[in-house]
Every structure is written in structure tokens, then in C-alpha cells.
Design a protein around this motif. Structure first.
Motif: not given
Length: 296
Positions: A178, A186-187, A190-191, A215, A217
Motif C-alpha cells: 500500500l 478505503r486503502r 483494506s488490511v 468505513v 477497520r
């Protein structure tokens, strides 16, 4: 105690602080046998063993533990009394200062403070201890001289002054997938993440801010310190949120990637706090000034 030579009070304070005759001898600038004889004199005067063998070390007796806070306070007050009206000579100052700080602060703070203190005051020792419970007892009883960090429990007998403001940033390991583009929300989610909490709590201000933006996490692991979080981040593909000053050090030493996070997160206000009895102590005032200069 009526038979106790008052000159022994300082030695007793050092012995109880160090919990070791060898370490106390180093601080007192005495030989180990001489320090052992001093301990024997203290034992005879108090009628108490003071320090007793436990395994390979020494531990204080209940009576020694009971007297230690007041003893330390008396020694500090005596030092301040003798310094009244005298200009502080830092070059000949012989003193150990104990500072309590978060692990992410100790690294950069200790090196910067030593750079300022050691060349002009070689007899000053800086002892850093890890954060514990958030209360003023160690400041009150003299176990620590200064607390450095987010001070949210001042109380009427505690003084504090601001040092600097920090902020939280995203940290990724060198070569992380990343790290090649802008860090969008969003990124960011994403993990999985590493969360830091001394109480083992996975949720924090970041989660609230993310959810306000629609969003969430995933927290893969919760650790108690920023240094342990940094170790995981730098050896995996997990994301961590760390204080910027600490994160910038990681960039230099490990090639980590640092990104701003596009969220309204509260700043981290770092201050120093001390007990009111140290207000006019020349050596303590000097140390507080050096700390201000070291954190600029």
C-alpha cells in the motif's frame, strides 16, 4: 531511629531505591564493602534488617517499605535546603533524576536530553521508567521526579507545563503493497491493523472517526506499547497508527513509510509534571528547562 546518624539517610534512600548494595555503592561513590558496612550501621540503628535476601537479589522489609516515601522526601528537602541562596553548579551536581514516560517518548527524549545534560553535568544520572498506573502517587512519594506524556490527572499538588504537540500517523513497513500511492480511507481499512492499548482495548478515536466516514477497520492484534506495535508493523503487512515523532525515527532506521490520515483525530499534547515541593529546587528547575529545550 534516635541513634541514626543523619548522614546515613541519603545512603539508606539510595539502598532502598537500588535494592542492591553494588548498585548503591556505584551511586554513593563508595566501595561495595564500605556500602555493606553502611547498611550494617543502618540495621543496628533501626533494629531492622532493611534489605533481606530473596533469591539472588535483595528486597526491602515491610518497615523499610513503610519509611521509604517519607525518607526520600526528607532527602530531597534537605538537598533543596542546602541549596537555598546558592547558584546551581551543574558541573559538580551529583544527582539521579527518575522520569516516567511512554515507551515511544523514551527513545527520542532520552537521547536528546542526554545530549544536553551529560556534557555540562556529568554527575547527573537520568533514569527512565515505563508508564504505570495513571495516578500521582509516584510523584507525591518521590519515586519519580518527572512524568512526561499526556497529563490528565494533575491534582492541586501537581504542577505541569506543556512540551510539544504530536499527532498520529499511519506507518507501513518498507516495501508494503500500500506504500506506492496515496493513503485513502478505503486503502487504510483494506488490511488488518495493530491497535495500542495498555488496557487491551481494541477500539479508540480512530475507530470512531472511521465509522463517521462510513468505513470500519479490522484489528488483528492489540498490544500495550507503541514499540511492540512498531515491531509488528515493520515485520508484517499490518498497519499501525503511531505518534509522528516516533514514526519519523522509524523512517530513518528502518525505511518505513509514513502517511497522514485524512481524519479529524485529536492532537497528542505532551507535558511534563512534577510535585509542588520541587517548584523551587534549583536542580529540578534546571532539569525541567533542559527537557523543554530537548523537545523543541
Amino acid at each position: 531511629m534516635a541513634q541514626l546518624d543523619l548522614n546515613l539517610l541519603h545512603a539508606l534512600d539510595v539502598l532502598l531505591t537500588e535494592g542492591s548494595v553494588t548498585a548503591a555503592a556505584e551511586r554513593l561513590h563508595l566501595s561495595v564493602p564500605a556500602t555493606s558496612r553502611t547498611l550494617d550501621r543502618i540495621r543496628k540503628a533501626t533494629g531492622d534488617p532493611i534489605l533481606v535476601r530473596a533469591g539472588r537479589g535483595l528486597v526491602p522489609t515491610p518497615r523499610a517499605l513503610a519509611m521509604q516515601p517519607r525518607l526520600h522526601e526528607l532527602v530531597v528537602e534537605a538537598q533543596a535546603l542546602l541549596e537555598i541562596g546558592l547558584e546551581l553548579d551543574v558541573a559538580s551536581l551529583e544527582r539521579t533524576f527518575t522520569l516516567r514516560a511512554n515507551d515511544s517518548l523514551i527513545g527520542p527524549l532520552a537521547s536528546a536530553l542526554v545530549e544536553r545534560v551529560h556534557p555540562v553535568a556529568p554527575g547527573v544520572r537520568l533514569r527512565f521508567v515505563a508508564e504505570g498506573e495513571e495516578d500521582i502517587t509516584p510523584l507525591r512519594d518521590g519515586t519519580i521526579d518527572l512524568e512526561v506524556g499526556v497529563i490528565d490527572h494533575p491534582g492541586s499538588e501537581i504542577r505541569s507545563s506543556p512540551l510539544h504537540e504530536d499527532r498520529m500517523v499511519v506507518v507501513l513497513a518498507a516495501g508494503h503493497p500500500l506504500a506506492d500511492r496515496e493513503m485513502t480511507l478505503r486503502r487504510l481499512v483494506s488490511v488488518p491493523h495493530v491497535a495500542v492499548s495498555r488496557r487491551g482495548v481494541a477500539r479508540g478515536a480512530l475507530d470512531t472517526a472511521l465509522e463517521e466516514n462510513g468505513v470500519r477497520r479490522t484489528v488483528a492484534v492489540v498490544v500495550p506499547t507503541f514499540t511492540s506495535a512498531a515491531h509488528i508493523v515493520l515485520t508484517s503487512e499490518l498497519i499501525g497508527l503511531l505518534p509522528e515523532r516516533y514514526a519519523r525515527q522509524l523512517v530513518v532506521t528502518s525505511g518505513a513509510h509514513v502517511f497522514d490520515v485524512d481524519l479529524d483525530l485529536p492532537p497528542v499534547s505532551i507535558s511534563q509534571a512534577w510535585h509542588v515541593r520541587h517548584d523551587k529546587d534549583p536542580a529540578h528547575r534546571w532539569l525541567r528547562q533542559q527537557l523543554h529545550l530537548a523537545t523543541r
